[in-house]
Design an enzyme around this catalytic site. Structure first.
Site, short mmCIF file in Angstrom:
data_model
loop_
_atom_site.label_atom_id
_atom_site.label_comp_id
_atom_site.label_asym_id
_atom_site.label_seq_id
_atom_site.Cartn_x
_atom_site.Cartn_y
_atom_site.Cartn_z
N GLU A 254 0.84 -1.25 -0.30
CA GLU A 254 0.07 0.08 0.09
C GLU A 254 0.81 1.28 0.01
O GLU A 254 0.46 2.15 -0.71
CB GLU A 254 -0.98 0.08 1.09
CG GLU A 254 -2.09 -1.25 1.11
CD GLU A 254 -2.73 -1.30 -0.24
OE1 GLU A 254 -3.04 -0.26 -0.90
OE2 GLU A 254 -3.22 -2.53 -0.32
N PHE B 245 -17.30 -12.06 -16.14
CA PHE B 245 -18.78 -11.94 -16.40
C PHE B 245 -19.20 -10.96 -15.60
O PHE B 245 -20.52 -10.34 -15.85
CB PHE B 245 -19.28 -13.51 -16.44
CG PHE B 245 -18.89 -14.19 -17.44
CD1 PHE B 245 -19.08 -13.87 -18.80
CD2 PHE B 245 -17.96 -15.20 -17.31
CE1 PHE B 245 -18.73 -14.65 -19.99
CE2 PHE B 245 -17.56 -15.93 -18.26
CZ PHE B 245 -17.87 -15.84 -19.64
ZN LIG Z 1 -2.39 -2.86 -4.84
#
Ligand SMILES: [Zn+2]
Length: 693
Positions: free
Chosen positions: A478, A611
């Site tokens: 992150e 999908f």
């Molecule tokens: Zn990521």
């Protein structure tokens, strides 16, 4: 200076006043926001031959107001949720959506972008501005704006039908998953299960237990096995009863493929609508549409990557299977292994070779020390300083901290770090989110600010917060996204930081940062046993590194099966033609599977990514981004990971290209600037042990 408004969500610039925000502020602030936005947008649509500044100045103001009012509300939904906030959010959401649809479908704006694209001034625009126009034009065109009226209506109907079909598809998967259960009553069948599995399946049983049935306990059962991944996956890994594994496995791979929840026809209809829309837009197939907005240039480029990875994975995957068969035979299993045996024996082998429990590892990873290790790595690599800001910054929780990043003693960015889990009001997982974009405002240059949110275990009493290795890796991941947002030097918010980065390239900085968790000096520097202060023993480090390579060939082939099937279904495949979608999968598996596809394998009927999610003709992105990030890290390996001067030079180069320029250049151009060549998949293969030098 105007006085700050009483409603914190009505302020127009600066860091949000997080400690003052309450659910009651949402409705009046969003009403005012929409009024202002609509007024400004009306003005935009009324402009005659606007200059860049006239046009984008207004659009940017609107974005800035959304950033001040709407962004903190979304953020609070994730980190400080309450029933009042949720109700307020749901109340205003439809109007916000309505407004954003109006903007997205504005023909006036589309014409404006087109005239900029066709004007003489085009050539003199910066690459950032060219990218903005090109991305906006493309996204408008893909939504059908440029179609003649008679086609447009049909196109919109198809879009509408597609969204309904996607929804239907998901619901069928959910309902089919819920329709199945296996009740395990014999404690012998639960032998060897981890407690977490016993707890989950006992809870699942009690949830649907009839009143006259005895209650389940984790220790004595009964245990209910469902087809939800968090249950069925550990069940396959730990259930010693082979028949039960087979039953559940067969049920799992045929989910939503027959009866009332059958998705077969939905798959066909979705594929043919996508293909038809692609043709209306002037493309040959949907894969071309999908790739027009991505880094990968065309289907061939993706297939070339697939083939390189596939060739290198086949033999190692065969060895993986041999290893399992050997272990099984040694353990008294006389049968030839089948699909439903793989997870079970792979888990036995993993335990034998690499088992280190999270509990043992955690003792070495003290939260603060890991954080300092991360910051000092970033400081070394990118020549910046990370400093915590005490006092004055308004946060939503006492445990949240605010940091600033400095370069040459000048502030360049800020970030909030929300480290600990709060199950009562914060969603799980970890993420990076934009708080403020880098942009020019009437008050001057606004620096980028990020949110970094984790869910680590809080400190208990005097003992510090400890992290699992996975949590350390996630924090690095992150922070990599955060670095691209914060170290941007681009002043056009649309393409600054992670904005405007093609999504098959967006995981590059994040996965790049993960690599440092396997770099011995970096990792060792962050470890100190919570009681003894000893660094991580070599033997444990080796286990961590080797576990990363475990079954890399088999895992790659599995991902390739999904990626290649997805790409074929959206390119060469003709819906409702001679071949069925399952034929396509079978054909792919002839080259990607060590065991042939089972005749009843209907995994496609539950393949939500393509999908019902955003991954249509995009599943390859997972591997594509891994190739990029491994190759970027490879530049550091080539420079010499123990050569400090070379590391620093390579780090600054990475900062100035990929991190600083973000979305303002095509990712291939940036990658080539950094690496001096196109991405090379063999670096990834070497990194995960599939290619020996
Ligand atoms: Zn990521």
């Amino acid at each position: 200076m105007d006085q700050a408004p009483a409603n914190p969500l009505m302020q127009k610039s600066g860091l949000p006043r997080f400690d003052e925000i309450e659910a009651g502020h949402v409705l009046p602030a969003v009403q005012e926001l929409l009024q202002t936005a609509i007024k400004l947008f009306d003005e935009v649509e009324a402009l005659e031959k606007p200059t860049w500044e006239e046009l984008f100045g207004r659009l940017d103001r609107i974005d800035q107001y959304f950033e001040q009012t709407w962004k903190p509300i979304g953020h609070f939904n994730s980190v400080k949720n309450s029933s009042e906030l949720r109700a307020a959010y749901e109340e205003v959401l439809p109007e916000v959506v309505k407004y954003s649809i109006r903007v997205a479908q504005s023909e006036k704006l589309y014409e404006e972008y087109k005239s900029i694209r066709e004007s003489e001034a085009w050539e003199s625009l910066s690459s950032a501005r060219k990218r903005i126009i090109e991305q906006r034009l493309l996204s408008a065109e893909l939504s059908g704006v440029a179609l003649p009226d008679e086609l447009k209506e049909k196109f919109n109907e198809m879009t509408h039908e597609l969204s309904k079909l996607g929804n239907k598809f998901s619901n069928n998967v959910l309902d089919a998953t819920n329709a199945y259960e296996l009740i395990v009553t014999d404690p012998a069948d639960a032998e060897g299960w981890p407690n977490s599995l016993k707890n989950l399946t006992s809870q699942a049983y009690n949830k649907t237990r009839k009143d006259d049935e005895p209650k389940s306990t984790p220790a004595t059962g009964p245990w209910k096995i469902t087809l939800e991944v968090p249950i069925v996956q550990p069940f396959w890994q730990h259930c010693q009863n082979r028949d039960l594994r087979e039953q559940t496995y067969r049920a799992y791979i045929s989910r939503a493929s027959s009866g009332e929840f059958d998705n077969t026809e939905n798959c066909n209809r979705i594929l043919s609508l996508r293909r038809e829309q692609a043709k209306m837009l002037g493309y040959n197939n949907y894969a071309e549409v999908s790739l027009s907005e991505k880094m990968a240039e065309n289907v061939e480029a993706v297939q070339e990557m697939f083939e390189t990875l596939r060739k290198a994975s086949i033999e190692p995957a065969k060895d993986d299977l041999d290893d399992l068969q050997k272990l099984a035979n040694e353990s008294g299993e006389t049968n030839e292994l089948k699909q439903w045996d793989i997870a079970y024996w792979a888990e036995r082998l993993r335990e034998k070779k690499y088992e280190v429990t999270d509990e043992v590892l955690r003792q070495y990873f003290q939260h603060e020390r890991v954080l300092n290790g991360l910051f000092s790595l970033v400081e070394r690599l990118f020549d910046v300083q990370v400093r915590e800001v005490d006092g004055d910054v308004s946060c939503w929780e006492p445990t949240v901290r605010y940091y600033m990043i400095f370069k040459d003693d000048q502030p360049v960015a800020g970030f909030y770090y929300d480290p600990y889990s709060r199950p009562e009001n914060k969603r799980g997982g970890a993420w990076m989110d934009v708080c403020l974009n880098r942009r020019h405002t009437p008050d001057g240059l606004q620096l980028p600010v990020a949110h970094l949110v984790c869910n680590c275990t809080p400190p208990v009493g005097d003992s510090p917060s400890l992290m699992t290795f996975r949590e350390v890796e996630t924090l690095f991941h992150e922070f990599g996204h955060g670095l691209q947002h914060m170290l941007t030097t681009v002043d056009e918010p649309d393409v600054a930081g992670i904005n405007g980065v093609e999504w098959d390239a967006v995981e590059l900085p994040s996965q790049f940062m993960e690599n440092w968790c396997y770099h011995k000096p970096t990792l060792m520097g962050m470890t100190a046993h919570v009681e003894t202060g000893e660094p991580l023993p070599d033997e444990l480090f080796e286990k961590i590194v080797n576990a990363r390579h475990f079954r890399a060939g088999s895992d790659t082939l599995r991902q390739l099966t999904f990626g290649m099937t997805d790409m074929l279904l959206h390119s060469e495949f003709i819906p409702n033609g001679k071949q069925s979608i399952f034929d396509v999968q079978r054909e792919v598996m002839q080259s990607t599977a060590i065991m042939p596809m089972l005749p009843e394998d209907r995994m496609l009927c539950a393949f939500q990514h393509i999908f019902a999610g955003g991954y249509a003709a995009g599943y390859y992105s997972y591997k594509w981004a891994e190739v990029l990030s491994a190759d970027a890290f490879g530049a550091f390996e080539e420079a010499g990971l123990d050569n400090e001067a070379a590391i620093e030079e390579t780090g600054r180069h990475f900062r100035d290209t990929i991190l600083a320029q973000g979305g303002s250049q095509h990712p291939m151009i940036l990658f080539e600037q950094f690496r001096g060549r196109e991405p090379d998949p063999t670096v990834l293969l070497r990194q995960c042990g599939l290619l020996k030098d």
